[in-house]
Structure formats: structure tokens, C-alpha cells
Motif scaffolding. Structure first.
Motif, PDB file in Angstrom:
ATOM      1  N   ALA A 164       0.837  -1.203   0.000  1.00 28.31           N
ATOM      2  CA  ALA A 164       0.000   0.000   0.000  1.00 28.31           C
ATOM      3  C   ALA A 164       0.873   1.255   0.000  1.00 28.31           C
ATOM      4  O   ALA A 164       0.589   2.211  -0.725  1.00 28.31           O
ATOM      5  CB  ALA A 164      -0.931  -0.003   1.209  1.00 28.31           C
ATOM      6  N   GLU A 165       1.938   1.252   0.784  1.00 30.85           N
ATOM      7  CA  GLU A 165       2.861   2.394   0.795  1.00 30.85           C
ATOM      8  C   GLU A 165       3.521   2.578  -0.553  1.00 30.85           C
ATOM      9  O   GLU A 165       3.652   3.691  -1.046  1.00 30.85           O
ATOM     10  CB  GLU A 165       3.949   2.189   1.854  1.00 30.85           C
ATOM     11  N   ALA A 166       3.955   1.457  -1.149  1.00 27.80           N
ATOM     12  CA  ALA A 166       4.631   1.518  -2.447  1.00 27.80           C
ATOM     13  C   ALA A 166       3.698   2.067  -3.509  1.00 27.80           C
ATOM     14  O   ALA A 166       4.104   2.854  -4.359  1.00 27.80           O
ATOM     15  CB  ALA A 166       5.138   0.139  -2.843  1.00 27.80           C
ATOM     16  N   ARG A 167       2.429   1.671  -3.467  1.00 30.46           N
ATOM     17  CA  ARG A 167       1.464   2.175  -4.448  1.00 30.46           C
ATOM     18  C   ARG A 167       1.329   3.683  -4.335  1.00 30.46           C
ATOM     19  O   ARG A 167       1.272   4.389  -5.329  1.00 30.46           O
ATOM     20  CB  ARG A 167       0.104   1.517  -4.240  1.00 30.46           C
ATOM     21  N   ALA A 168       1.276   4.170  -3.127  1.00 28.07           N
ATOM     22  CA  ALA A 168       1.125   5.609  -2.930  1.00 28.07           C
ATOM     23  C   ALA A 168       2.333   6.360  -3.483  1.00 28.07           C
ATOM     24  O   ALA A 168       2.202   7.453  -4.031  1.00 28.07           O
ATOM     25  CB  ALA A 168       0.949   5.917  -1.449  1.00 28.07           C
ATOM     26  N   GLU A 169       3.519   5.771  -3.368  1.00 27.22           N
ATOM     27  CA  GLU A 169       4.738   6.418  -3.863  1.00 27.22           C
ATOM     28  C   GLU A 169       4.927   6.216  -5.357  1.00 27.22           C
ATOM     29  O   GLU A 169       5.493   7.062  -6.031  1.00 27.22           O
ATOM     30  CB  GLU A 169       5.958   5.844  -3.140  1.00 27.22           C
ATOM     31  N   ALA A 170       4.495   5.063  -5.894  1.00 27.46           N
ATOM     32  CA  ALA A 170       4.834   4.670  -7.251  1.00 27.46           C
ATOM     33  C   ALA A 170       3.910   5.262  -8.305  1.00 27.46           C
ATOM     34  O   ALA A 170       4.344   5.557  -9.405  1.00 27.46           O
ATOM     35  CB  ALA A 170       4.820   3.148  -7.371  1.00 27.46           C
ATOM     36  N   ALA A 171       2.659   5.422  -7.997  1.00 24.44           N
ATOM     37  CA  ALA A 171       1.698   5.839  -9.012  1.00 24.44           C
ATOM     38  C   ALA A 171       1.869   7.314  -9.353  1.00 24.44           C
ATOM     39  O   ALA A 171       1.918   8.153  -8.472  1.00 24.44           O
ATOM     40  CB  ALA A 171       0.281   5.584  -8.522  1.00 24.44           C
ATOM     41  N   LEU A 202       1.679  -3.534 -12.421  1.00 26.62           N
ATOM     42  CA  LEU A 202       2.904  -2.809 -12.759  1.00 26.62           C
ATOM     43  C   LEU A 202       2.791  -1.334 -12.377  1.00 26.62           C
ATOM     44  O   LEU A 202       3.726  -0.751 -11.829  1.00 26.62           O
ATOM     45  CB  LEU A 202       3.194  -2.959 -14.256  1.00 26.62           C
ATOM     46  N   SER A 203       1.635  -0.751 -12.610  1.00 26.30           N
ATOM     47  CA  SER A 203       1.458   0.667 -12.299  1.00 26.30           C
ATOM     48  C   SER A 203       1.462   0.929 -10.799  1.00 26.30           C
ATOM     49  O   SER A 203       1.711   2.055 -10.374  1.00 26.30           O
ATOM     50  CB  SER A 203       0.164   1.204 -12.925  1.00 26.30           C
ATOM     51  N   GLN A 204       1.228  -0.097  -9.991  1.00 26.02           N
ATOM     52  CA  GLN A 204       1.159   0.072  -8.545  1.00 26.02           C
ATOM     53  C   GLN A 204       2.450  -0.294  -7.822  1.00 26.02           C
ATOM     54  O   GLN A 204       2.554  -0.097  -6.619  1.00 26.02           O
ATOM     55  CB  GLN A 204       0.006  -0.766  -7.978  1.00 26.02           C
ATOM     56  N   MET A 205       3.429  -0.794  -8.545  1.00 22.80           N
ATOM     57  CA  MET A 205       4.694  -1.195  -7.920  1.00 22.80           C
ATOM     58  C   MET A 205       5.545   0.017  -7.557  1.00 22.80           C
ATOM     59  O   MET A 205       5.446   1.070  -8.177  1.00 22.80           O
ATOM     60  CB  MET A 205       5.507  -2.064  -8.883  1.00 22.80           C
ATOM     61  N   ALA A 206       6.424  -0.195  -6.590  1.00 21.28           N
ATOM     62  CA  ALA A 206       7.443   0.800  -6.271  1.00 21.28           C
ATOM     63  C   ALA A 206       8.429   0.843  -7.440  1.00 21.28           C
ATOM     64  O   ALA A 206       8.623  -0.159  -8.144  1.00 21.28           O
ATOM     65  CB  ALA A 206       8.156   0.431  -4.981  1.00 21.28           C
ATOM     66  N   GLU A 207       9.050   1.976  -7.652  1.00 15.40           N
ATOM     67  CA  GLU A 207       9.907   2.175  -8.827  1.00 15.40           C
ATOM     68  C   GLU A 207      11.021   1.126  -8.988  1.00 15.40           C
ATOM     69  O   GLU A 207      11.198   0.603 -10.086  1.00 15.40           O
ATOM     70  CB  GLU A 207      10.484   3.587  -8.833  1.00 15.40           C
ATOM     71  N   PRO A 208      11.777   0.765  -7.950  1.00 11.03           N
ATOM     72  CA  PRO A 208      12.841  -0.230  -8.161  1.00 11.03           C
ATOM     73  C   PRO A 208      12.288  -1.583  -8.632  1.00 11.03           C
ATOM     74  O   PRO A 208      12.856  -2.214  -9.521  1.00 11.03           O
ATOM     75  CB  PRO A 208      13.497  -0.366  -6.782  1.00 11.03           C
ATOM     76  N   GLN A 209      11.178  -1.985  -8.066  1.00 13.74           N
ATOM     77  CA  GLN A 209      10.552  -3.252  -8.449  1.00 13.74           C
ATOM     78  C   GLN A 209      10.022  -3.151  -9.886  1.00 13.74           C
ATOM     79  O   GLN A 209      10.189  -4.069 -10.684  1.00 13.74           O
ATOM     80  CB  GLN A 209       9.416  -3.550  -7.470  1.00 13.74           C
ATOM     81  N   ARG A 210       9.430  -2.038 -10.202  1.00 13.03           N
ATOM     82  CA  ARG A 210       8.879  -1.807 -11.541  1.00 13.03           C
ATOM     83  C   ARG A 210       9.992  -1.869 -12.593  1.00 13.03           C
ATOM     84  O   ARG A 210       9.837  -2.494 -13.636  1.00 13.03           O
ATOM     85  CB  ARG A 210       8.209  -0.433 -11.551  1.00 13.03           C
TER      86      ARG A 210
END
Length: 118
Positions: free
Chosen positions: A28-35, A93-101
């Protein structure tokens, strides 16, 4: 065509595996940062979308706003690959944190190059 579908199916499996290790609260945190921020499309984006076939326009409109915004943040080359992914993989993919994406994109690009050269 069949080869490219297989490649993207395998990349989809990579998306699933890449998302598994994260704890739900971390996701959930990663989604907030990644999107990317969702907002109205620019005139250029709207014109591009109107040039697509009706089925692509409908598919795009069915994506969550965060996935739509992420699509526009991609390079033209990645947009083409993005279309080949399943809708659930697009959203993941759109919800992943940048490094994972970026790790998943590296896998998708490698598999795409392999299918095009073979």
C-alpha cells in the motif's frame, strides 16, 4: 504473434512473482509512492487516444486512473509493450514501487528482444 504473446505471458508471471514478497502494508505504501498523479489528460494525450481503434480506447478507459497516468509516463517503446500485457498485469505494474517496476521492465524488455531476434 504467438511468440510475443508467450513472452508477455511469461513476463506476467514475473509481475506476479515480483509482487509476492512485499507485505500488504508495504504494498500500500509503495502504491502511494509509485503511481503518477492521476489527472485530466493533456490535449496531446486525448488526440493520441482518439486515434486508437475503439477497442483500445475502451480498454484504456476501463483502467484505473493511476494506471492511465502511468501509461502516459512511459516511453513510446514501453507503451507498445504495455499494451501486450494483461489488464491485471498493467494495474500491478502501475502500482509497484519504482525499483521493483524497473526490474520487471528489464525482464519484459529482455524477453521482447529475445522474441524479436529469434
Amino acid at each position: 504473434m504467438h511468440k510475443s504473446l508467450t513472452i508477455f505471458a511469461l513476463a506476467g508471471a514475473g509481475l506476479t512473482l515480483a509482487a509476492m514478497p512485499a507485505a500488504p502494508s508495504a504494498q500500500a505504501e509503495a502504491r502511494a509512492e509509485a503511481a503518477p498523479p492521476a489527472g485530466p489528460m493533456t490535449a496531446e494525450q486525448e488526440a493520441a487516444m482518439k486515434s486508437w481503434p475503439a477497442d483500445k480506447q475502451q480498454a484504456f478507459k476501463a483502467w484505473p486512473p493511476e494506471t492511465q497516468a502511468y501509461f502516459w509516463s512511459l516511453s513510446e517503446e514501453r507503451r507498445k509493450m504495455f499494451w501486450a500485457l494483461s489488464d491485471s498485469d498493467k494495474v500491478s505494474l502501475s502500482q509497484m514501487a519504482e525499483p521493483q517496476r524497473e526490474s520487471v521492465w528489464a525482464e519484459i524488455e529482455t524477453r521482447t528482444r529475445s522474441s524479436q531476434s529469434g
